[in-house]
Design an enzyme around this catalytic site. Structure first.
Site, mmCIF file in Angstrom:
data_model
loop_
_atom_site.group_PDB
_atom_site.id
_atom_site.type_symbol
_atom_site.label_atom_id
_atom_site.label_comp_id
_atom_site.label_asym_id
_atom_site.label_seq_id
_atom_site.Cartn_x
_atom_site.Cartn_y
_atom_site.Cartn_z
ATOM 1 C CG ASP A 106 -42.362 58.190 20.714
ATOM 2 O OD1 ASP A 106 -43.260 58.679 21.411
ATOM 3 O OD2 ASP A 106 -42.027 56.994 20.745
ATOM 4 C CG ASP A 208 -45.046 58.533 25.751
ATOM 5 O OD1 ASP A 208 -44.780 57.352 25.485
ATOM 6 O OD2 ASP A 208 -44.907 59.029 26.892
ATOM 7 C CD GLU A 271 -47.805 54.231 25.177
ATOM 8 O OE1 GLU A 271 -47.217 53.245 25.625
ATOM 9 O OE2 GLU A 271 -47.641 55.383 25.629
ATOM 10 C CG HIS A 332 -40.439 51.197 23.539
ATOM 11 N ND1 HIS A 332 -41.576 51.463 22.800
ATOM 12 C CD2 HIS A 332 -40.424 52.126 24.516
ATOM 13 C CE1 HIS A 332 -42.195 52.507 23.304
ATOM 14 N NE2 HIS A 332 -41.508 52.935 24.340
ATOM 15 C CG ASP A 333 -43.147 50.694 26.797
ATOM 16 O OD1 ASP A 333 -42.017 51.068 27.162
ATOM 17 O OD2 ASP A 333 -43.998 51.467 26.298
HETATM 18 C C1 GLC Z 1 -44.873 55.244 27.258
HETATM 19 C C2 GLC Z 1 -43.592 54.788 26.629
HETATM 20 C C3 GLC Z 1 -42.689 54.254 27.694
HETATM 21 C C4 GLC Z 1 -42.396 55.375 28.661
HETATM 22 C C5 GLC Z 1 -43.680 55.995 29.200
HETATM 23 C C6 GLC Z 1 -43.423 57.307 29.871
HETATM 24 O O1 GLC Z 1 -45.595 54.206 27.794
HETATM 25 O O2 GLC Z 1 -43.853 53.852 25.618
HETATM 26 O O3 GLC Z 1 -41.508 53.721 27.192
HETATM 27 O O4 GLC Z 1 -41.618 54.913 29.708
HETATM 28 O O5 GLC Z 1 -44.610 56.252 28.183
HETATM 29 O O6 GLC Z 1 -43.124 58.286 28.914
#
Ligand code: GLC
Ligand code: CA
Length: 533
Positions: A106, A208, A271, A332-333
């Site tokens: 990541d 990310d 992402e 995980h979100d």
């Molecule tokens: C992304 C991650 C999340 C995190 C956010 C800030 O959305 O998946 O878990 O809190 O970025 O880095």
């Protein structure tokens, strides 16, 4: 698709393969501190090889104050002691590669931790050489923040630094200051971070919030979202038109891609939470951007046959020439899929994920039907839940420990797990389910095996679907192979005519292999079938 393109797709691992996301805090603890570690992932590699996935993506493992559980990075080129050491990482990657498993890290480029040495320098004085590595602005004349942007976790996106009298911008927590990606020095430093890990052998990155990196140059206010009402997440109050998804982002993504292209066959996954027509722009002109801009459409759509069929067709149509699709059910979100659509439909979802055209990413635990685990208020960890309590935004429920055995703490840890286990862990665990021929884990494993066996399922053509009431039917074809997938999104039995006699390869109920069907095909409630014609 021409046969040339096919031949290449067959050989590119990230097109043919399946990605499995590991949330490292929750996979396997080996030193009884209640938090998963790299050594734990290493010890579970045999399981991942048994499941026959192709790649593991591990959420952040870098040194971090853990305000956002690793998404607040204090050193991009190290490993947090809670997870182990760099040598543990090297051992993990070597052993993964021995088993034919790829490893994806990541990469968190939008922001650092406020404890990162770059930010410590940046905030030291207005004329510090690192000042412009972050986004600093003067207060408005009344002392208020430079614009109206809101943090993604609720509350203001600007924090006043008393010492230097300016505000810094943070799209997330105040402990996660945003880097200034308009600064070439930041870009260079971050591309060297990529090289650091690529040189260590990582097979790619999940980047990310990649659509956030570039913000409007003039930092103009975001317009109000007229659809928003009190009681919804605060970030929705404004339309994020100036704070993200700016035209210059594509230049940055293409630069990252060029760094990966210095190496062999590495994958760039982004992402991106945007509507399909915006999402596909992240493939870049002439596919110079991300290989796989994450497609979260299945997470966001209502779980209905017509809605799903429509979005699959829309996505297929929107893809640029040669752009490779991908699909995700959870991460995980997000809520666990088994909780969002129920246990029975989670099996249908598994079949959908593993039969659509495009790289599937599985989320650890979904293969055992793990549910959202309710978190008592005193055990809440997620900063988002703490900032905006009670709105159901907390992400702890989908981040609970993997359940391996029926033993104490489900075989996850000899200590007290950092988040509670599911109440069902004595029955819902790998050891119990892998011996049950009807379990969801058996279904996942058979689906994965079938996808590996039939190129039609991985890289074959997608033949647009048909919907009849609760049934969604589509085909995958490769050469002479023709597979029909029929999914019953409803809780009642239903029937469809079959275009040709067919044989059942797999039912989500796992009891009808090999049956021959002619004329009409009947599906039981919540059943999905793969048939070969
Ligand atoms: C992304 C991650 C999340 C995190 C956010 C800030 O959305 O998946 O878990 O809190 O970025 O880095
Ligand atoms: Ca540990």
């Amino acid at each position: 698709m021409t046969s040339d393109v096919r031949r290449t797709a067959e050989n590119i691992w990230w097109k043919r393969g399946i990605v499995y996301q590991v949330y490292p805090r929750s996979f396997q603890d080996t030193n009884a501190d209640g938090v998963g570690d790299l050594e734990g992932i290493r010890r579970r590699l045999d399981y991942l090889a048994w499941l026959q996935v192709d790649a593991i993506w591990i959420s952040p493992i870098y040194p971090s104050p853990m305000k956002d559980f690793g998404y607040d990075v204090a050193d991009y080129c190290g490993v947090d002691p809670i997870f182990g050491m760099l040598s543990d990482f090297d051992r993990l990657i070597a052993e993964a590669h021995t088993r034919g498993l790829k490893l994806i890290l990541d990469f968190v480029p939008n922001h650092t931790s406020d404890k990162h040495p770059w930010f410590v320098e940046s905030r030291a004085s207005r004329d510090n050489p690192k000042r412009d590595w972050y986004i600093w602005r003067d207060p408005k004349s009344d002392g208020s923040p430079p614009n109206n942007w809101v943090s993604n976790f609720g509350g203001p996106a600007w924090t006043l630094d008393e010492t230097t009298g300016q505000y810094y911008y943070h799209a997330f927590l105040r402990e996660q200051p945003d880097l200034n990606w308009r600064n070439p020095a930041v870009r260079e430093a971050m591309y060297n971070v990529l090289r650091f890990w690529l040189d260590r052998g990582v097979d790619g990155f999940r980047v990310d919030v990649i659509w956030h990196l570039i913000k409007d140059a003039a930092m103009r206010d975001n317009p109000p979202n007229l659809g928003w009402t009190v009681g919804q997440r605060e970030i929705g109050r404004l339309l994020q038109v100036n704070s993200a998804d700016q035209p210059e982002i594509h230049e940055v993504v293409a630069e990252m891609r060029r760094v990966l292209d210095e190496y062999d066959e590495r994958v760039l996954i982004g992402e991106i939470y945007l509507p399909i027509e915006r999402l596909v722009t992240y493939y870049g002109d002439d596919l110079s951007g991300a290989h796989l801009p994450f497609n979260f459409a299945l997470i966001q759509a209502p779980w209905k046959a017509d809605a799903i069929a429509k979005l699959v067709d829309e996505y297929e149509r929107a893809l640029p020439q040669g752009g490779w699709p991908n699909w995700v059910l959870g991460n995980h979100d997000q809520s666990r899929i088994a909780t969002r659509i129920g246990e029975a439909q989670a099996r249908v979802a598994a079949m959908l994920l593993l039969t659509l055209r495009g790289t599937p990413t599985m989320y650890y635990g979904d293969e055992i039907g793990l549910q959202n685990v309710p978190i008592p208020p005193e055990r809440v960890q997620d900063p988002w839940e703490k900032n905006e309590p009670g709105l159901g935004l907390g992400r702890d429920p989908c981040r609970t420990p993997m359940q391996w055995t029926a033993d104490r703490n489900a075989g996850f840890s000899d200590g007290e797990p950092w988040l509670p286990l599911g109440a069902d862990h004595e029955s819902c665990n790998v050891e119990t389910l892998r011996n049950d021929p009807r379990s969801i884990l058996t279904l996942y494993r058979r689906l994965v095996a079938l996808r590996r066996e039939h190129l039609a399922l991985s890289i074959g053509d997608y033949v647009p679907g048909r919907v009849e009431d609760d049934l969604f039917r589509f085909e995958r074809r490769y050469g002479a192979t023709r597979l029909i997938i029929v999914l019953n999104f409803g809780h009642e039995a239903a029937a469809v005519p079959l275009p040709a006699p067919a044989r059942i390869l797999l039912s989500t109920i796992l009891d009808q292999d090999g049956d021959k069907i002619e004329g009409a095909l009947s599906l039981r409630p919540d059943e999905g079938l793969i048939l070969s014609v």
